[in-house]
Design a protein around this motif. Structure first.
Motif, PDB file in Angstrom:
ATOM      1  N   LYS A 137      27.180 -21.259  29.428  1.00  0.00           N
ATOM      2  CA  LYS A 137      28.209 -21.336  28.381  1.00  0.00           C
ATOM      3  C   LYS A 137      27.578 -21.573  27.006  1.00  0.00           C
ATOM      4  O   LYS A 137      27.921 -20.903  26.027  1.00  0.00           O
ATOM      5  CB  LYS A 137      29.187 -22.476  28.713  1.00  0.00           C
ATOM      6  CG  LYS A 137      30.375 -22.554  27.787  1.00  0.00           C
ATOM      7  CD  LYS A 137      31.308 -21.411  28.039  1.00  0.00           C
ATOM      8  CE  LYS A 137      32.406 -21.329  27.010  1.00  0.00           C
ATOM      9  NZ  LYS A 137      33.159 -20.081  27.141  1.00  0.00           N
ATOM     10  N   ILE A 138      26.658 -22.534  26.943  1.00  0.00           N
ATOM     11  CA  ILE A 138      26.030 -22.823  25.644  1.00  0.00           C
ATOM     12  C   ILE A 138      25.305 -21.568  25.151  1.00  0.00           C
ATOM     13  O   ILE A 138      25.423 -21.183  23.982  1.00  0.00           O
ATOM     14  CB  ILE A 138      25.029 -24.003  25.739  1.00  0.00           C
ATOM     15  CG1 ILE A 138      25.753 -25.298  26.120  1.00  0.00           C
ATOM     16  CG2 ILE A 138      24.282 -24.195  24.414  1.00  0.00           C
ATOM     17  CD1 ILE A 138      24.832 -26.488  26.346  1.00  0.00           C
ATOM     18  N   GLN A 139      24.590 -20.915  26.056  1.00  0.00           N
ATOM     19  CA  GLN A 139      23.814 -19.740  25.632  1.00  0.00           C
ATOM     20  C   GLN A 139      24.722 -18.598  25.197  1.00  0.00           C
ATOM     21  O   GLN A 139      24.429 -17.897  24.227  1.00  0.00           O
ATOM     22  CB  GLN A 139      22.845 -19.338  26.748  1.00  0.00           C
ATOM     23  CG  GLN A 139      21.734 -20.388  26.856  1.00  0.00           C
ATOM     24  CD  GLN A 139      20.744 -20.148  27.988  1.00  0.00           C
ATOM     25  OE1 GLN A 139      21.005 -19.357  28.899  1.00  0.00           O
ATOM     26  NE2 GLN A 139      19.629 -20.857  27.948  1.00  0.00           N
ATOM     27  N   ALA A 140      25.860 -18.458  25.891  1.00  0.00           N
ATOM     28  CA  ALA A 140      26.810 -17.399  25.506  1.00  0.00           C
ATOM     29  C   ALA A 140      27.376 -17.680  24.114  1.00  0.00           C
ATOM     30  O   ALA A 140      27.513 -16.772  23.280  1.00  0.00           O
ATOM     31  CB  ALA A 140      27.935 -17.312  26.532  1.00  0.00           C
ATOM     32  N   ILE A 141      27.690 -18.941  23.846  1.00  0.00           N
ATOM     33  CA  ILE A 141      28.230 -19.293  22.520  1.00  0.00           C
ATOM     34  C   ILE A 141      27.167 -19.051  21.446  1.00  0.00           C
ATOM     35  O   ILE A 141      27.441 -18.484  20.397  1.00  0.00           O
ATOM     36  CB  ILE A 141      28.720 -20.768  22.483  1.00  0.00           C
ATOM     37  CG1 ILE A 141      29.870 -20.977  23.470  1.00  0.00           C
ATOM     38  CG2 ILE A 141      29.152 -21.160  21.082  1.00  0.00           C
ATOM     39  CD1 ILE A 141      30.353 -22.416  23.575  1.00  0.00           C
ATOM     40  N   ARG A 142      25.940 -19.457  21.734  1.00  0.00           N
ATOM     41  CA  ARG A 142      24.849 -19.262  20.759  1.00  0.00           C
ATOM     42  C   ARG A 142      24.592 -17.775  20.509  1.00  0.00           C
ATOM     43  O   ARG A 142      24.377 -17.358  19.385  1.00  0.00           O
ATOM     44  CB  ARG A 142      23.566 -19.923  21.267  1.00  0.00           C
ATOM     45  CG  ARG A 142      23.543 -21.408  21.061  1.00  0.00           C
ATOM     46  CD  ARG A 142      23.158 -21.796  19.628  1.00  0.00           C
ATOM     47  NE  ARG A 142      23.344 -23.229  19.428  1.00  0.00           N
ATOM     48  CZ  ARG A 142      24.239 -23.773  18.631  1.00  0.00           C
ATOM     49  NH1 ARG A 142      25.050 -23.034  17.923  1.00  0.00           N
ATOM     50  NH2 ARG A 142      24.335 -25.080  18.520  1.00  0.00           N
ATOM     51  N   ASP A 143      24.643 -16.969  21.594  1.00  0.00           N
ATOM     52  CA  ASP A 143      24.414 -15.525  21.431  1.00  0.00           C
ATOM     53  C   ASP A 143      25.458 -14.931  20.490  1.00  0.00           C
ATOM     54  O   ASP A 143      25.158 -14.115  19.632  1.00  0.00           O
ATOM     55  CB  ASP A 143      24.518 -14.802  22.787  1.00  0.00           C
ATOM     56  CG  ASP A 143      23.241 -14.995  23.581  1.00  0.00           C
ATOM     57  OD1 ASP A 143      22.269 -15.514  23.013  1.00  0.00           O
ATOM     58  OD2 ASP A 143      23.235 -14.641  24.788  1.00  0.00           O
ATOM     59  N   LYS A 144      26.702 -15.368  20.682  1.00  0.00           N
ATOM     60  CA  LYS A 144      27.794 -14.757  19.927  1.00  0.00           C
ATOM     61  C   LYS A 144      27.928 -15.323  18.507  1.00  0.00           C
ATOM     62  O   LYS A 144      28.110 -14.564  17.562  1.00  0.00           O
ATOM     63  CB  LYS A 144      29.100 -14.980  20.703  1.00  0.00           C
ATOM     64  CG  LYS A 144      30.271 -14.269  20.128  1.00  0.00           C
ATOM     65  CD  LYS A 144      31.394 -14.136  21.131  1.00  0.00           C
ATOM     66  CE  LYS A 144      32.577 -13.451  20.484  1.00  0.00           C
ATOM     67  NZ  LYS A 144      33.737 -13.477  21.354  1.00  0.00           N
ATOM     68  N   TYR A 145      27.854 -16.629  18.395  1.00  0.00           N
ATOM     69  CA  TYR A 145      28.153 -17.253  17.095  1.00  0.00           C
ATOM     70  C   TYR A 145      26.915 -17.811  16.383  1.00  0.00           C
ATOM     71  O   TYR A 145      27.040 -18.392  15.310  1.00  0.00           O
ATOM     72  CB  TYR A 145      29.189 -18.376  17.278  1.00  0.00           C
ATOM     73  CG  TYR A 145      30.511 -17.880  17.801  1.00  0.00           C
ATOM     74  CD1 TYR A 145      31.412 -17.234  16.973  1.00  0.00           C
ATOM     75  CD2 TYR A 145      30.847 -18.052  19.140  1.00  0.00           C
ATOM     76  CE1 TYR A 145      32.630 -16.772  17.458  1.00  0.00           C
ATOM     77  CE2 TYR A 145      32.064 -17.596  19.638  1.00  0.00           C
ATOM     78  CZ  TYR A 145      32.944 -16.960  18.786  1.00  0.00           C
ATOM     79  OH  TYR A 145      34.152 -16.506  19.270  1.00  0.00           O
ATOM     80  N   LYS A 146      25.769 -17.654  17.009  1.00  0.00           N
ATOM     81  CA  LYS A 146      24.492 -18.156  16.447  1.00  0.00           C
ATOM     82  C   LYS A 146      24.656 -19.626  16.002  1.00  0.00           C
ATOM     83  O   LYS A 146      25.249 -20.405  16.722  1.00  0.00           O
ATOM     84  CB  LYS A 146      24.040 -17.274  15.264  1.00  0.00           C
ATOM     85  CG  LYS A 146      24.028 -15.801  15.587  1.00  0.00           C
ATOM     86  CD  LYS A 146      22.844 -15.446  16.486  1.00  0.00           C
ATOM     87  CE  LYS A 146      22.716 -13.975  16.786  1.00  0.00           C
ATOM     88  NZ  LYS A 146      23.426 -13.477  17.928  1.00  0.00           N
ATOM     89  N   ASN A 147      24.167 -19.937  14.806  1.00  0.00           N
ATOM     90  CA  ASN A 147      24.272 -21.336  14.376  1.00  0.00           C
ATOM     91  C   ASN A 147      25.493 -21.601  13.501  1.00  0.00           C
ATOM     92  O   ASN A 147      25.565 -22.612  12.815  1.00  0.00           O
ATOM     93  CB  ASN A 147      22.988 -21.757  13.655  1.00  0.00           C
ATOM     94  CG  ASN A 147      21.849 -21.867  14.647  1.00  0.00           C
ATOM     95  OD1 ASN A 147      22.077 -22.137  15.840  1.00  0.00           O
ATOM     96  ND2 ASN A 147      20.644 -21.625  14.189  1.00  0.00           N
ATOM     97  N   GLU A 148      26.438 -20.668  13.578  1.00  0.00           N
ATOM     98  CA  GLU A 148      27.680 -20.848  12.829  1.00  0.00           C
ATOM     99  C   GLU A 148      28.541 -21.941  13.446  1.00  0.00           C
ATOM    100  O   GLU A 148      29.411 -22.497  12.806  1.00  0.00           O
ATOM    101  CB  GLU A 148      28.470 -19.545  12.940  1.00  0.00           C
ATOM    102  CG  GLU A 148      28.680 -18.838  11.638  1.00  0.00           C
ATOM    103  CD  GLU A 148      29.643 -17.707  11.867  1.00  0.00           C
ATOM    104  OE1 GLU A 148      30.824 -17.878  11.556  1.00  0.00           O
ATOM    105  OE2 GLU A 148      29.199 -16.682  12.401  1.00  0.00           O
ATOM    106  N   VAL A 149      28.334 -22.192  14.736  1.00  0.00           N
ATOM    107  CA  VAL A 149      29.130 -23.230  15.397  1.00  0.00           C
ATOM    108  C   VAL A 149      28.223 -24.379  15.820  1.00  0.00           C
ATOM    109  O   VAL A 149      27.011 -24.203  15.985  1.00  0.00           O
ATOM    110  CB  VAL A 149      29.886 -22.685  16.635  1.00  0.00           C
ATOM    111  CG1 VAL A 149      30.885 -21.623  16.247  1.00  0.00           C
ATOM    112  CG2 VAL A 149      28.921 -22.180  17.682  1.00  0.00           C
ATOM    113  N   HIS A 150      28.842 -25.528  15.976  1.00  0.00           N
ATOM    114  CA  HIS A 150      28.113 -26.734  16.347  1.00  0.00           C
ATOM    115  C   HIS A 150      28.623 -27.169  17.719  1.00  0.00           C
ATOM    116  O   HIS A 150      29.838 -27.253  17.934  1.00  0.00           O
ATOM    117  CB  HIS A 150      28.339 -27.814  15.297  1.00  0.00           C
ATOM    118  CG  HIS A 150      27.930 -27.332  13.935  1.00  0.00           C
ATOM    119  ND1 HIS A 150      26.682 -27.546  13.416  1.00  0.00           N
ATOM    120  CD2 HIS A 150      28.602 -26.570  13.023  1.00  0.00           C
ATOM    121  CE1 HIS A 150      26.598 -26.964  12.230  1.00  0.00           C
ATOM    122  NE2 HIS A 150      27.754 -26.365  11.970  1.00  0.00           N
ATOM    123  N   ILE A 151      27.684 -27.424  18.606  1.00  0.00           N
ATOM    124  CA  ILE A 151      28.084 -27.659  20.001  1.00  0.00           C
ATOM    125  C   ILE A 151      27.714 -29.060  20.474  1.00  0.00           C
ATOM    126  O   ILE A 151      26.545 -29.462  20.435  1.00  0.00           O
ATOM    127  CB  ILE A 151      27.400 -26.632  20.945  1.00  0.00           C
ATOM    128  CG1 ILE A 151      27.680 -25.198  20.481  1.00  0.00           C
ATOM    129  CG2 ILE A 151      27.862 -26.847  22.386  1.00  0.00           C
ATOM    130  CD1 ILE A 151      26.878 -24.142  21.250  1.00  0.00           C
TER     131      ILE A 151
END
Ligand code: XMP
Length: 349
Positions: A137-151
């Motif tokens: 999940k974390i990797q999917a979010i990073r792939d899609k939103y890069k560093n635009e989101v904070h997790i």
């Protein structure tokens, strides 16, 4: 077989040290839980359905703390929550600080909808965070939103778990398996870790990673305000609490009178039978309980008391900031007789 020893809040005290702090107001409780998310108070209200929806999150934010929106609602309800939360800032003419939204590992549509509504801070919230699905999940979010989101991601309770979440791309991790007031995970499964040691071990993982600003939230098990000082001293940047805030006016749910005419509200674990049946969750082990707690009035009255206790806690270590507390703290391990001595007691004849 591997065996180690762990300690929790009641097992230790903070050794008082020389202090030159003349006024408790000289102590700053400012902290951060993401590189661009500052708090004046290191308190986070838990992402539980009986603790944090928009009113609680707003009251926390008004006092410089924050709340994390739980994920046990439809996407439409979540969007309404986000709108209501934002509107309160505009009514009150306050600077808007965006809400942190919880996600499960399969919450793709929820993530997209929240992102579309302007949310950039997410909390991946699963009972056992040191898990392949969380990595995915974390990797999917990073792939899609890069560093635009904070997790923020969790929960974990070990050095290895914390290190893995940071390595997988989490900015902030949530520590705590089974310390919560309405948790039965440890009783039902035998798994967990004493919370103070869990924080210390996770903080070790955090401090080893030097090339990135990382954060740690200690989640659950706060019984006394003094436990907050211990959790921060052990290495947490902020402390998440459920039971401390349960029963407050701003929590979701109605106030009702019990058979003794006392005002009460509901409080329950997210893995309790009551919560699971309400949200139609099947085939998950029941690992929480449901309670009624006394109505506490507004959280606005509780937060200043907590802040006062914490400022005093820092001053006993001669620390003006949370960082200084973490550098200076000296813990003493105590016996159960010492713990008894710590609590109010009567002299015997
Ligand atoms: P406190 O002690 O502050 O803890 O009330 C709040 C935290 O408890 C966790 N939580 C659960 N853990 N079963 C669990 O094992 C549950 O049903 C449950 N519900 C909440 C969660 O991390 C929360 O922030």
């Amino acid at each position: 077989m591997h065996f180690e020893e762990g300690l929790t809040f009641d097992d230790v005290l903070i050794i008082p040290q020389y202090s030159d702090i003349e006024h408790r107001s000289d102590v700053s409780l400012a902290t951060k839980i993401f590189s661009n998310y500052s708090l004046e108070l290191p308190f986070v209200s838990a992402n539980m359905d009986t603790v944090t929806e928009y009113q609680m999150a707003f009251a926390m934010a008004q006092h410089g703390a924050c709340g994390i929106l739980h994920r046990y609602m439809s996407i439409e309800e979540m969007l309404t929550e986000l709108e209501n939360y934002k509107e309160l800032f505009v009514e009150h003419k306050l600077d808007y600080q965006s809400l942190i939204v919880s996600l499960g590992v399969q919450d793709e549509a929820r993530l997209e909808a929240a992102y579309g509504a302007g949310i950039r801070h997410f909390c991946i919230d699963v009972a056992h965070g040191h898990h392949a699905l969380v990595k995915k999940k974390i990797q999917a979010i990073r792939d899609k939103y890069k560093n635009e989101v904070h997790i923020m991601a969790g929960n974990v309770a070990s050095y290895e778990g914390a290190k893995a979440l940071y390595d997988w791309g989490a900015d902030c991790i949530k520590v705590g398996i089974g310390p919560g007031s309405v948790c039965t995970t440890r009783i039902k499964t035998g798994a967990g870790y004493p919370q103070l040691s869990a924080i210390i071990n996770a903080a070790k993982a955090k401090n080893e990673i030097k090339n990135k600003e990382l954060f740690l939230v200690a989640d659950g098990g706060i019984k006394y305000y003094g436990d907050i000082t211990k959790a921060l001293a052990a290495g947490a940047d902020a402390v998440m609490m459920g039971s401390i805030f349960a029963g407050c006016k701003e929590t979701p749910g109605i106030v009702w009178r019990n058979e003794n005419e006392e005002m009460t509200k509901s409080f329950r674990g997210m893995a309790s039978a009551a919560a699971q049946s309400e949200f139609g969750i099947e085939n998950i082990n029941e690992e929480g309980i449901a309670l009624t707690v006394k109505y506490k009035g507004s959280v606005r009255h509780i937060l200043p008391r907590m802040a006062k206790g914490l400022r005093s806690g820092l001053s006993y270590s001669g620390a003006k900031t949370i960082r200084e507390l973490q550098e200076k703290v000296r813990f003493v391990k105590i016996t159960s007789a010492s713990f008894q001595e710590s609590k109010p007691h009567k002299a015997s004849r």
